[in-house]
Design a protein around this motif. Structure first.
Motif, PDB file in Angstrom:
ATOM      1  N   GLN A  10      -2.058   5.250 -10.207  1.00 47.23           N
ATOM      2  CA  GLN A  10      -2.869   6.446 -10.007  1.00 47.23           C
ATOM      3  C   GLN A  10      -4.246   6.309 -10.653  1.00 47.23           C
ATOM      4  OE1 GLN A  10      -1.149   9.727 -11.991  1.00 47.23           O
ATOM      5  NE2 GLN A  10      -2.301  11.281 -10.875  1.00 47.23           N
ATOM      6  N   SER A  11      -4.286   5.726 -11.827  1.00 50.81           N
ATOM      7  CA  SER A  11      -5.555   5.656 -12.546  1.00 50.81           C
ATOM      8  C   SER A  11      -6.509   4.638 -11.923  1.00 50.81           C
ATOM      9  CB  SER A  11      -5.337   5.339 -14.027  1.00 50.81           C
ATOM     10  OG  SER A  11      -4.561   4.185 -14.151  1.00 50.81           O
ATOM     11  N   PHE A  12      -5.986   3.703 -11.108  1.00 48.43           N
ATOM     12  CA  PHE A  12      -6.878   2.807 -10.375  1.00 48.43           C
ATOM     13  C   PHE A  12      -7.297   3.437  -9.053  1.00 48.43           C
ATOM     14  CE2 PHE A  12      -7.122  -0.381  -6.936  1.00 48.43           C
ATOM     15  CZ  PHE A  12      -8.324  -0.959  -7.290  1.00 48.43           C
ATOM     16  N   LEU A  13      -6.336   4.080  -8.377  1.00 46.19           N
ATOM     17  CA  LEU A  13      -6.608   4.584  -7.035  1.00 46.19           C
ATOM     18  C   LEU A  13      -7.468   5.837  -7.048  1.00 46.19           C
ATOM     19  CD1 LEU A  13      -3.120   3.980  -5.420  1.00 46.19           C
ATOM     20  CD2 LEU A  13      -5.205   2.695  -5.010  1.00 46.19           C
ATOM     21  N   GLU A  14      -7.269   6.673  -8.061  1.00 44.04           N
ATOM     22  CA  GLU A  14      -7.992   7.953  -8.064  1.00 44.04           C
ATOM     23  C   GLU A  14      -9.512   7.788  -8.070  1.00 44.04           C
ATOM     24  OE1 GLU A  14      -6.455  11.487 -10.315  1.00 44.04           O
ATOM     25  OE2 GLU A  14      -8.536  11.508 -10.990  1.00 44.04           O
ATOM     26  N   PRO A  15     -10.075   6.974  -8.991  1.00 42.83           N
ATOM     27  CA  PRO A  15     -11.541   6.836  -8.964  1.00 42.83           C
ATOM     28  C   PRO A  15     -12.071   6.256  -7.658  1.00 42.83           C
ATOM     29  CG  PRO A  15     -10.602   5.627 -10.820  1.00 42.83           C
ATOM     30  CD  PRO A  15      -9.478   6.239 -10.097  1.00 42.83           C
ATOM     31  N   LEU A  65       0.833  -1.209   0.000  1.00 41.76           N
ATOM     32  CA  LEU A  65       0.000   0.000   0.000  1.00 41.76           C
ATOM     33  C   LEU A  65       0.863   1.252   0.000  1.00 41.76           C
ATOM     34  CD1 LEU A  65      -2.910  -0.846   2.456  1.00 41.76           C
ATOM     35  CD2 LEU A  65      -3.067  -0.505   0.019  1.00 41.76           C
ATOM     36  N   LEU A  66       1.954   1.240   0.793  1.00 33.18           N
ATOM     37  CA  LEU A  66       2.832   2.402   0.838  1.00 33.18           C
ATOM     38  C   LEU A  66       3.446   2.660  -0.527  1.00 33.18           C
ATOM     39  CD1 LEU A  66       4.750   2.118   4.222  1.00 33.18           C
ATOM     40  CD2 LEU A  66       3.213   3.932   3.493  1.00 33.18           C
ATOM     41  N   TRP A  67       3.843   1.578  -1.185  1.00 34.88           N
ATOM     42  CA  TRP A  67       4.462   1.715  -2.494  1.00 34.88           C
ATOM     43  C   TRP A  67       3.450   2.231  -3.513  1.00 34.88           C
ATOM     44  CZ3 TRP A  67       3.465  -1.646  -6.800  1.00 34.88           C
ATOM     45  CH2 TRP A  67       4.247  -1.351  -7.921  1.00 34.88           C
ATOM     46  N   LEU A  68       2.235   1.647  -3.510  1.00 35.61           N
ATOM     47  CA  LEU A  68       1.196   2.065  -4.449  1.00 35.61           C
ATOM     48  C   LEU A  68       0.831   3.536  -4.246  1.00 35.61           C
ATOM     49  CD1 LEU A  68      -1.452  -0.798  -4.637  1.00 35.61           C
ATOM     50  CD2 LEU A  68      -0.243   0.251  -6.529  1.00 35.61           C
ATOM     51  N   PHE A  69       0.560   3.889  -2.982  1.00 41.89           N
ATOM     52  CA  PHE A  69       0.131   5.262  -2.711  1.00 41.89           C
ATOM     53  C   PHE A  69       1.286   6.241  -2.849  1.00 41.89           C
ATOM     54  CE2 PHE A  69      -3.632   3.267  -1.188  1.00 41.89           C
ATOM     55  CZ  PHE A  69      -4.604   4.184  -1.497  1.00 41.89           C
ATOM     56  N   GLY A  70       2.506   5.779  -2.523  1.00 43.40           N
ATOM     57  CA  GLY A  70       3.668   6.651  -2.705  1.00 43.40           C
ATOM     58  C   GLY A  70       3.832   7.015  -4.163  1.00 43.40           C
ATOM     59  N   SER A  71       3.715   6.006  -5.050  1.00 45.80           N
ATOM     60  CA  SER A  71       3.914   6.285  -6.471  1.00 45.80           C
ATOM     61  C   SER A  71       2.764   7.131  -7.010  1.00 45.80           C
ATOM     62  CB  SER A  71       4.068   4.985  -7.254  1.00 45.80           C
ATOM     63  OG  SER A  71       2.838   4.304  -7.295  1.00 45.80           O
ATOM     64  N   ALA A  72       1.527   6.858  -6.500  1.00 50.84           N
ATOM     65  CA  ALA A  72       0.385   7.654  -6.964  1.00 50.84           C
ATOM     66  C   ALA A  72       0.519   9.101  -6.496  1.00 50.84           C
ATOM     67  CB  ALA A  72      -0.915   7.045  -6.458  1.00 50.84           C
ATOM     68  N   ALA A  73       0.970   9.287  -5.249  1.00 51.67           N
ATOM     69  CA  ALA A  73       1.100  10.646  -4.718  1.00 51.67           C
ATOM     70  C   ALA A  73       2.176  11.419  -5.463  1.00 51.67           C
ATOM     71  CB  ALA A  73       1.437  10.576  -3.229  1.00 51.67           C
ATOM     72  N   THR A  82       2.519  15.324  -8.361  1.00 48.59           N
ATOM     73  CA  THR A  82       3.440  16.460  -8.483  1.00 48.59           C
ATOM     74  C   THR A  82       4.187  16.413  -9.808  1.00 48.59           C
ATOM     75  OG1 THR A  82       5.050  15.193  -7.227  1.00 48.59           O
ATOM     76  CG2 THR A  82       3.759  16.793  -5.994  1.00 48.59           C
ATOM     77  N   THR A  83       4.628  15.193 -10.219  1.00 45.66           N
ATOM     78  CA  THR A  83       5.433  15.124 -11.446  1.00 45.66           C
ATOM     79  C   THR A  83       4.582  15.215 -12.700  1.00 45.66           C
ATOM     80  OG1 THR A  83       5.342  12.729 -11.334  1.00 45.66           O
ATOM     81  CG2 THR A  83       7.289  13.787 -10.394  1.00 45.66           C
ATOM     82  N   ARG A  84       3.334  14.717 -12.633  1.00 41.63           N
ATOM     83  CA  ARG A  84       2.481  14.700 -13.820  1.00 41.63           C
ATOM     84  C   ARG A  84       1.290  15.629 -13.633  1.00 41.63           C
ATOM     85  NH1 ARG A  84       2.506  10.832 -17.382  1.00 41.63           N
ATOM     86  NH2 ARG A  84       0.233  10.744 -17.397  1.00 41.63           N
ATOM     87  N   ASP A  85       1.513  16.719 -12.968  1.00 48.76           N
ATOM     88  CA  ASP A  85       0.436  17.661 -12.654  1.00 48.76           C
ATOM     89  C   ASP A  85      -0.281  18.117 -13.924  1.00 48.76           C
ATOM     90  OD1 ASP A  85      -1.168  19.212 -11.070  1.00 48.76           O
ATOM     91  OD2 ASP A  85       0.153  20.956 -11.208  1.00 48.76           O
ATOM     92  N   GLY A  86      -1.605  18.012 -13.911  1.00 50.81           N
ATOM     93  CA  GLY A  86      -2.396  18.493 -15.046  1.00 50.81           C
ATOM     94  C   GLY A  86      -2.535  17.500 -16.173  1.00 50.81           C
ATOM     95  N   GLN A  87      -1.841  16.341 -16.067  1.00 46.71           N
ATOM     96  CA  GLN A  87      -1.970  15.335 -17.120  1.00 46.71           C
ATOM     97  C   GLN A  87      -2.931  14.237 -16.674  1.00 46.71           C
ATOM     98  OE1 GLN A  87       1.964  14.048 -18.704  1.00 46.71           O
ATOM     99  NE2 GLN A  87       2.735  15.709 -17.438  1.00 46.71           N
ATOM    100  N   ALA A  88      -3.267  13.383 -17.631  1.00 47.94           N
ATOM    101  CA  ALA A  88      -4.184  12.278 -17.310  1.00 47.94           C
ATOM    102  C   ALA A  88      -3.493  11.300 -16.362  1.00 47.94           C
ATOM    103  CB  ALA A  88      -4.584  11.558 -18.589  1.00 47.94           C
ATOM    104  N   PRO A  89      -4.242  10.680 -15.424  1.00 47.75           N
ATOM    105  CA  PRO A  89      -3.615   9.731 -14.503  1.00 47.75           C
ATOM    106  C   PRO A  89      -3.033   8.515 -15.216  1.00 47.75           C
ATOM    107  CG  PRO A  89      -5.957  10.024 -13.996  1.00 47.75           C
ATOM    108  CD  PRO A  89      -5.662  10.853 -15.179  1.00 47.75           C
ATOM    109  N   LYS A  90      -2.029   7.927 -14.614  1.00 46.99           N
ATOM    110  CA  LYS A  90      -1.323   6.811 -15.246  1.00 46.99           C
ATOM    111  C   LYS A  90      -0.939   5.786 -14.196  1.00 46.99           C
ATOM    112  CE  LYS A  90       2.782   5.992 -17.997  1.00 46.99           C
ATOM    113  NZ  LYS A  90       4.160   6.443 -18.102  1.00 46.99           N
ATOM    114  N   GLY A  91      -0.931   4.529 -14.559  1.00 45.77           N
ATOM    115  CA  GLY A  91      -0.488   3.462 -13.666  1.00 45.77           C
ATOM    116  C   GLY A  91      -1.391   3.295 -12.462  1.00 45.77           C
TER     117      GLY A  91
END
Lengths: 68, 420
Positions: free
Chosen positions: B222-227, B199-207, B211-220
């Protein structure tokens, strides 16, 4: 003998939960048919209510497991 | 698509039946000793080693859902887990569970400081005459005491009673008083640590992606966790908690993703998974205790007023209502605890019972035709049940979260409607 009674009790609890969840499902379908735009709200409330009914039945089933 | 399905189906069937036959090999040898083991079982000095009784699906299921001090990887290969055991008269003992030198059925062949490993669980010999330190033990048996089974270990032809499995409360809340405390990293603790890292790894990468992909479509991830995150926020936190939702959102999210993660890891039928974490009463009790404490501490004046002196009802009703409301404060978390435990445990038991059909029809590996017949029935049923369990994993995490939110919402509600 008590084991058989516990199994019967668990069965009765399942009948109760079945009727309860069936009613919830039926009414939710009806509500969705009446107001399709409220489907999201109805669905989450339906799951919540079903979980509450199911919880009561599962507690009995677990009790039946531990009564020997 | 159809081809893939058929291949998958027959592969599963083959694996199941093969494992049933593997079971046969060593059960077959036991069959002869079994007959006279039955005869000596009720003797006063029934201390001879007798092998396992006939295949018992219920016992297998209970063994599989229970927490254990060993973690089977494959066949007779076990992951050694640290045992941290404390007995008041002997002090602390720490060692790896591999030191028990596992034999068949998760039984240890060594006793260390009067601790033995029976069916994967550490138990303690309840006899002062049993030697301390490391000694070899022969096998395990049990005797009936009233309705209860008392397990025994056989050492040099002598039976020694074992204390029941330890619990953190020392057995005060059921399970009987035990002579030892088990603080080991068990299978469940290991699974929780694994889930935590995941969970730490998943949420760490999503978080980081925000910052790194600000304003772009979610990826990896992130695209599962965000919804899922947005769903819990919009469907659970905001409707129940109103404007105060931000304060409780981290707690609700932690609970939701912990339960979901543990449910899903428990669904994996082989090594890193299979730990029945959310189907363990102690785990759900700890989760519920958090909910209970947070609800009571965030309860405002109205919440307590509604419990102890419900406004707007006649005095005689209040006298009846107050005990009911006070009981309700405790019953709500208890049902929360039991619901998650019962759902996950029931799911695991049903899957194991379906797999057990192979052994039941196959007469514990005696008949190949029976095993195949059982397999043909068991595979679709198990697949169906696993699909249902996948759904249940999400629903139960959601239900736990929504009920926690509704209790929190009831405790923190500011405004007050006129009708109750």
């Amino acid at each position: 003998m008590t084991g058989t009674l516990a199994a019967l009790g668990a069965g009765l609890a399942v009948i109760g939960a079945g009727i309860g969840i069936g009613n919830i499902g039926a009414k939710a379908m009806e509500a969705i048919a009446r107001q399709p735009e409220a489907v999201g709200d109805i669905r989450s409330n339906m799951i919540l209510m079903a979980a509450l009914v199911e919880g009561a039945a599962l507690i009995v089933i677990i009790l039946a497991f531990f009564v020997k | 698509m159809r081809k893939i399905f058929i291949t998958l189906f027959s592969a599963l069937l083959f694996t199941f039946v093969l494992s049933a036959q593997g079971h046969e090999g060593h059960d077959h040898d036991d069959q002869t000793t079994h007959e006279h083991a039955d005869a000596t079982e009720h003797d006063d000095h029934g201390c001879a080693c007798h092998h396992d009784e006939k295949y018992d699906a219920g016992a297998t299921a209970f063994h599989h859902i229970a927490d254990a001090n060993t973690f089977r990887i494959w066949g007779d290969l076990y992951l050694p887990l640290p045992c941290i055991l404390y007995a008041p008269e002997a002090g602390l003992s720490t060692f790896m569970s591999s030191k028990f030198e596992l034999g068949g059925h998760g039984d240890g062949t060594k006793a260390i400081d009067r601790f033995v490993l029976h069916h994967g669980t550490v138990m303690r010999v309840a006899d002062d005459k049993f030697p301390m330190g490391e000694v070899a033990v022969e096998c395990f048996t049990s005797r009936k005491e009233g309705d209860e089974d008392v397990f025994q270990v056989i050492y040099q032809g002598q039976c020694y009673d074992l204390h029941k499995k330890s619990t953190l409360d020392g057995g005060v809340l059921g399970g009987g008083i035990t002579s030892y405390y088990d603080f080991s990293i068990t299978k469940n603790v290991f699974t929780m640590i694994l889930g935590l890292i995941l969970l730490l790894w998943l949420f760490g990468s999503a978080a980081k992606a925000y910052t790194t992909r600000d304003g772009q479509a979610p990826k990896g991830a992130q695209s599962f966790l965000e919804p899922v995150f947005v769903f819990i926020r919009d469907e659970v936190a905001i409707p129940f908690l109103g404007d105060k939702y931000e304060k409780y959102l981290p707690f609700l999210m932690s609970i939701f993703f912990f339960i979901l993660g543990m449910n899903l890891i428990g669904q994996i039928p082989f090594f890193p998974g299979s730990g029945n974490v959310t189907g363990n009463l102690a785990v759900t009790m700890a989760l519920t205790l958090f909910v209970f404490i947070i609800v009571q501490f965030s309860g405002n004046k109205h919440y307590w007023e509604h419990i102890f002196w419900m406004p707007g009802v006649p005095a005689w009703v209040k006298i009846i209502l107050t005990p009911v409301e006070v009981l309700g404060v405790f019953i709500k978390p208890v049902t929360l605890m039991l619901r998650l435990f019962a759902n996950i445990t029931a799911g695991h038991i049903v899957i194991i019972i379906f797999v057990s059909l192979i052994f039941i029809f196959g007469d514990a590996g005696e008949s190949v035709a029976g095993s195949i017949g059982g397999g043909i029935i068991a595979v679709p049923l198990t697949l169906f049940m696993m699909a249902i369990e996948l759904l249940v994993a999400f629903i139960q995490a959601f239900v736990f979260c929504i009920l926690a939110a509704s209790y929190l919402g009831a405790a923190t509600e500011e405004h007050h409607s006129e009708h109750h």
